[in-house]
Scaffold this active site. Sequence first.
Site, short mmCIF file in Angstrom:
data_model
loop_
_atom_site.label_atom_id
_atom_site.label_comp_id
_atom_site.label_asym_id
_atom_site.label_seq_id
_atom_site.Cartn_x
_atom_site.Cartn_y
_atom_site.Cartn_z
N ASN A 147 40.43 59.45 13.27
CA ASN A 147 39.90 59.26 14.63
C ASN A 147 39.26 60.52 15.18
O ASN A 147 39.07 60.65 16.39
CB ASN A 147 41.00 58.76 15.56
CG ASN A 147 41.37 57.31 15.25
OD1 ASN A 147 40.56 56.59 14.65
ND2 ASN A 147 42.56 56.89 15.63
N ASP A 155 46.84 57.84 19.31
CA ASP A 155 46.50 57.58 17.91
C ASP A 155 45.66 58.72 17.33
O ASP A 155 44.64 58.49 16.68
CB ASP A 155 45.76 56.23 17.80
CG ASP A 155 45.86 55.64 16.40
OD1 ASP A 155 46.67 56.14 15.59
OD2 ASP A 155 45.12 54.68 16.10
N PHE A 194 37.27 44.73 13.77
CA PHE A 194 36.67 43.50 14.30
C PHE A 194 35.15 43.46 14.22
O PHE A 194 34.51 42.58 14.74
CB PHE A 194 37.05 43.31 15.77
CG PHE A 194 38.50 43.40 16.02
CD1 PHE A 194 39.36 42.42 15.56
CD2 PHE A 194 39.03 44.48 16.69
CE1 PHE A 194 40.71 42.52 15.77
CE2 PHE A 194 40.38 44.59 16.92
CZ PHE A 194 41.23 43.61 16.45
N GLY A 195 34.57 44.45 13.60
CA GLY A 195 33.11 44.47 13.54
C GLY A 195 32.62 45.75 12.91
O GLY A 195 33.39 46.49 12.29
N LYS A 232 28.94 49.99 18.43
CA LYS A 232 30.12 49.38 17.81
C LYS A 232 30.20 47.97 18.34
O LYS A 232 30.22 47.77 19.56
CB LYS A 232 31.35 50.21 18.21
CG LYS A 232 32.67 49.63 17.77
CD LYS A 232 33.77 50.66 17.99
CE LYS A 232 35.14 50.03 17.99
NZ LYS A 232 36.22 51.00 18.04
N LYS A 287 44.68 61.21 14.75
CA LYS A 287 44.82 61.37 13.29
C LYS A 287 43.42 61.69 12.75
O LYS A 287 42.42 61.45 13.45
CB LYS A 287 45.38 60.10 12.66
CG LYS A 287 44.59 58.84 12.95
CD LYS A 287 45.25 57.61 12.34
CE LYS A 287 44.46 56.36 12.64
NZ LYS A 287 45.03 55.14 12.08
N1 LIG Z 1 30.37 57.09 17.41
C1 LIG Z 1 30.25 56.94 16.11
N2 LIG Z 1 29.24 57.53 15.43
C2 LIG Z 1 29.11 57.36 14.11
N3 LIG Z 1 29.96 56.63 13.35
C3 LIG Z 1 30.98 56.04 13.96
C4 LIG Z 1 31.18 56.14 15.36
N4 LIG Z 1 32.28 55.43 15.68
C5 LIG Z 1 32.75 54.92 14.54
N5 LIG Z 1 31.98 55.27 13.49
C6 LIG Z 1 32.17 54.92 12.10
O1 LIG Z 1 32.62 53.59 12.01
C7 LIG Z 1 33.91 53.51 11.42
C8 LIG Z 1 34.69 52.43 12.11
O2 LIG Z 1 34.91 52.82 13.43
P1 LIG Z 1 35.75 51.94 14.44
O3 LIG Z 1 36.16 52.81 15.58
O4 LIG Z 1 35.06 50.68 14.76
O5 LIG Z 1 36.87 51.45 13.52
P2 LIG Z 1 38.36 51.77 13.36
O6 LIG Z 1 38.55 53.25 13.28
O7 LIG Z 1 38.86 50.92 12.28
O8 LIG Z 1 38.86 51.32 14.74
P3 LIG Z 1 39.60 50.03 15.07
O9 LIG Z 1 40.99 50.35 14.64
O10 LIG Z 1 39.38 49.95 16.54
O11 LIG Z 1 38.94 48.93 14.33
C9 LIG Z 1 34.48 54.92 11.58
O12 LIG Z 1 35.40 55.24 10.59
C10 LIG Z 1 33.24 55.79 11.48
O13 LIG Z 1 32.95 56.01 10.13
#
Ligand SMILES: Nc1ncnc2c1ncn2[C@@H]1O[C@H](COP(=O)(O)OP(=O)(O)OP(=O)(O)O)[C@@H](O)[C@H]1O
Length: 427
Positions: free
Chosen positions: A150, A145, A33-34, A51, A147
Amino acid sequence: MGALCCRPQPIDFDGEVNLFHFILSRCVGKGAFGKVRVVEHKQTHKLYALKYINKSKCVKMKAVANVIQERRLLEEIDHPFIVNLRYAFQDDENCFFVLDLMLGGDLRFHLERLGALGEDIVRFYLAQLSSALAFLHENHIMHRDIKPDNILLDERGNAHLTDFNIAVHFGERRLTGVAGSMAYMAPEILNKRGYSSQIDWWSLGVCAYELIFGRRPFRGRSNSDLTYSISKDPLKWPEDADKKCSRAGMQILKGLLERDTTKRYGCKPHGEGFQELKRHPWFKSIDWDTLESKEQTPPFIPDAKKANFDASHELEELLLEDNPLKAKARKANKDNMSAEMRQMEEQFTSYDFKKMQRRSYYPHNQHLVSTATVTSSGVTSSRPGTPANDLRVDGITIHGGNGHSMEISGNDLEAVRGEKVLDQNYS
Ligand SMILES: Nc1ncnc2c1ncn2[C@@H]1O[C@H](COP(=O)(O)OP(=O)(O)OP(=O)(O)O)[C@@H](O)[C@H]1O
């Protein structure tokens, strides 16, 4: 005159946190979502990951409840091997999570680049992640979740659990909703006869196997094949398994990938499962005290020069974004909002870890609350100086003014709103 009207407004760091408190820097990831970008707090100069979640997208994809749930759970926890929440707030377009910054990339990225990781490296991650899992379960939270995607590394190479999007509180009642990423799901989720926190230890086992051998233990061409494999296939080892993993390591993998939850490693109640794991010969080389205080040098240090992230997010932001992220004053008028937007407006309240106290791994952060009132958004403490809503009652035993005590978790919170409670756990 011109100079006067353009003078920037002073930032009120004592007021509610907002985007004006941060300097926006590069984009490091993209979620459903972002995006995620590096930010610097203007007062403390600390770097964080910001985020942001587009509210309209979130409503369209019916994810409002999940975002609020994620935010509520993160508010409750603080652990060295979890990507902790430091601030949360919203503006008219987005909800923001300000999280610990992880510049070492996720384990999916490293797995794809390297094919597999050495047993020593996986042992180190497993020790750190087991500590995080034990802490979560002690606080009645299951992640659901786990994996490689994450699990994020900081720049020194310590592993951290992230993405609490589908995490939930658990109590006595077993859950039946199928949730998670199928290849990492425990058999008891798929057979739909009810499951609890033991599922996280199974998923950790799938991750460890995949990291060591470069492939997953159970596979299938279709969902039904995969379900069958997870539920019935005997655990098999690759032909060259003994070149990549010691006997003790295989014993750990087998113990985590045990279908019988009463025998599965890590699962014994009251933290005993974690204590048993710690004593396992495979973890003999781990000094748990210095591990948990992050004093040890991790066996794999991510290369800071190589991009640990997909640079296309950055480029996309520069070239394609028609509405780049910018701090804006709020204009929202609740009267014109849809029910979901209003829910987000009301429930995604602002959060500042310095002003709140939470159930922390770190002993000096214990709650000190004598009496409290359960309200719609949490618990209001009667202790002078303790901010309202800093204590969540989900999952802990509280003692009612009329003498009875009860275990409260997510849904039941509704039932005790307005009651006065004495929180003996923290008094
Ligand atoms: N705390 C963090 N520090 C640095 N990079 C981060 C951090 N959190 C997320 N990221 C980067 O941003 C990407 C997207 O993270 P995010 O958690 O928004 O997406 P997601 O894993 O697709 O989760 P969702 O399923 O909630 O959208 C991650 O794969 C990572 O590369």
